[in-house]
Design an enzyme around this catalytic site. Sequence first.
Site, PDB file in Angstrom:
ATOM      1  N   LYS A 142       0.917  -1.110  -0.051  1.00 41.70           N
ATOM      2  CA  LYS A 142      -0.008   0.037   0.067  1.00 41.70           C
ATOM      3  C   LYS A 142       0.959   1.265   0.085  1.00 41.70           C
ATOM      4  O   LYS A 142       1.468   1.511   1.052  1.00 41.70           O
ATOM      5  CB  LYS A 142      -0.964  -0.012   1.237  1.00 41.70           C
TER       6      LYS A 142
ATOM      7  N   GLU B 106      10.723   0.911   9.841  1.00 37.23           N
ATOM      8  CA  GLU B 106      11.714   2.093   9.750  1.00 37.23           C
ATOM      9  C   GLU B 106      11.022   3.410  10.072  1.00 37.23           C
ATOM     10  O   GLU B 106      10.237   3.660   9.317  1.00 37.23           O
ATOM     11  CB  GLU B 106      12.218   1.882   8.309  1.00 37.23           C
TER      12      GLU B 106
ATOM     13  N   CYS C 167      13.475  10.881   7.234  1.00 37.04           N
ATOM     14  CA  CYS C 167      13.476  10.157   8.494  1.00 37.04           C
ATOM     15  C   CYS C 167      14.953  10.394   9.065  1.00 37.04           C
ATOM     16  O   CYS C 167      14.839  10.471  10.317  1.00 37.04           O
ATOM     17  CB  CYS C 167      13.004   8.714   8.402  1.00 37.04           C
TER      18      CYS C 167
ATOM     19  N   GLU D  12      10.128  15.445  15.998  1.00 36.57           N
ATOM     20  CA  GLU D  12      10.356  15.557  14.502  1.00 36.57           C
ATOM     21  C   GLU D  12       9.585  16.319  13.732  1.00 36.57           C
ATOM     22  O   GLU D  12       8.204  16.239  13.708  1.00 36.57           O
ATOM     23  CB  GLU D  12      10.088  13.929  14.161  1.00 36.57           C
TER      24      GLU D  12
END
Length: 490
Positions: free
Chosen positions: A187, A262, A296, A393
């Site tokens: 997906k 991850e 990331c 983040e």
Amino acid sequence: MVTTRETVTPPQIRQTECFIGGQWVASVSGKVFDTINPATEAVICQVAEGDAADIDVAVAAARQAIDKGPWGTMDARDRGALIYALADLIEADVDELAALEALDNGKPVTEARTIDLPLVIDCLRYYAGWADKIHGKTIPIRGPHFVYTRREPVGVAGQIIPWNFPMLMTAWKWGPALAAGCTVVMKPAEQTPLSCLRMARLAQKAGFPDGVINVVPGYGATAGAAIVRHPGVDKIAFTGEHTTAKLIMREAAETMKRLTFELGGKSPNIVCADANLDAAVEGAHLGLFFNQGQCCCAGSRIFVEAPIYEAFVEKIVARTKGRKLGDPMAISTEQGPQVDRAQFDKIMRYIDLGNQQGARCLTGGQRFGDRGYFIEPTVFTGVTDDMAIATDEIFGPVMTILKFDGVDEIVARANQTCYGLAAAVWTQDIAKAHHIAARVRAGTVWINCYDVLDAAAPFGGFKMSGIGRELGEAALNNYLEDKTVTVSLR
Ligand code: NAI
Ligand code: MG
């Protein structure tokens, strides 16, 4: 900041349906969703919106392909040849794929062309080479027995990816899964489904048997959650936010799926007083602003040692002001828009918080233009460890610069985070570099460089940044089960 011209031709949109069992099909519900051009906020096209019903069909196709179809019995070297063929088709199509990625994601077409796509092709070729090099051992045990191990594919892999590197994340997931002999239900992110669908079309052309690769576009809470719940899926590989990963972990417990994650980061980029200053400035700039800050492993906490703090700030602000924002389809653009309205709003909230909590915004801090999700590259100084812009983040073009004094202090502060994806250190002192590399709790440490990624080198996180490793030999293990076979020699 400069706007730029000289644009590439907009790509043709060819694939907008689900790719299931080798067929292009509408969603079972008939629903579609819009995918948006983040540079203009205009709808690019509508894409089939898959949900649990489509996942059922896709999982059945993937099961059939591995349990009964040709994939489960195909010679490993032939499997590798198909992955090579896919890489070749992608290579032949790089211009169109780069334009498609730029259109749907907003990343500069030149970056897609010169960074994402070469990495995609390299990753697929790296794993193509592994396909026939996955083998077990013979093991001497007590008694008259012959023991050997087989490394078998884990089965159907459910792969859920984000929007920041749509094609590269597809390659990172497909490469090891296909080399290991798994089949895939993927997906793509709802923000960026188009390039993954195009890659599925190229896989079809390459000759992968029906059902080996299935792509179901749709939303996380429906299509994504259905993959996680489905008893016919053996393993989930997920890249995205850690809060989503926690949901997936809970849900996957029910069927004991193998999990690799991850996730995000707040990676420290440590610039020591003895660093090559110009190299560190360039590395810090790239390490944060690359891909609109949507990485990331972004070096989003820049720690600069006190004696060079002022000089570093002066140079990096100048470098930031020279960054070219504009149309992602223009070949000289360095920075495009953020991927969507939600990310734009989130980043602007953090810029407000930075100002409110007393950091100094030396450049940027505003929306760029009045159309599209552009944000000026922003630099905050005078940042302290407890400010929101230093702990969370942000996933955007917002640089936070902090000051430090000495190695012991910096190791402790660098590790003061729930994340552990990456880190970098800039110094001319080789012993100090390795000392810091050993003590920072992160899956990747760069010394005098940043964002150097290679298909052969494992990548992944300590702590809340993930479980397991992508890339390299390590990623193959995510898609394999070890089987021990014991034969009586009596
Ligand atoms: P997300 O984690 O919600 O989305 C990533 C993927 O997971 C998408 O394909 C999404 O549809 C799917 N998903 C969402 N909910 C799901 C569920 N309940 N079950 C199964 N699949 C699900 O991340 P999002 O909302 O796109 O971004 C939010 C923040 O996450 C960003 O601001 C950034 O901080 C971080 N992020 C980190 C990434 C990384 O590479 N580590 C990539 C994308 C986002
Ligand atoms: Mg989300």
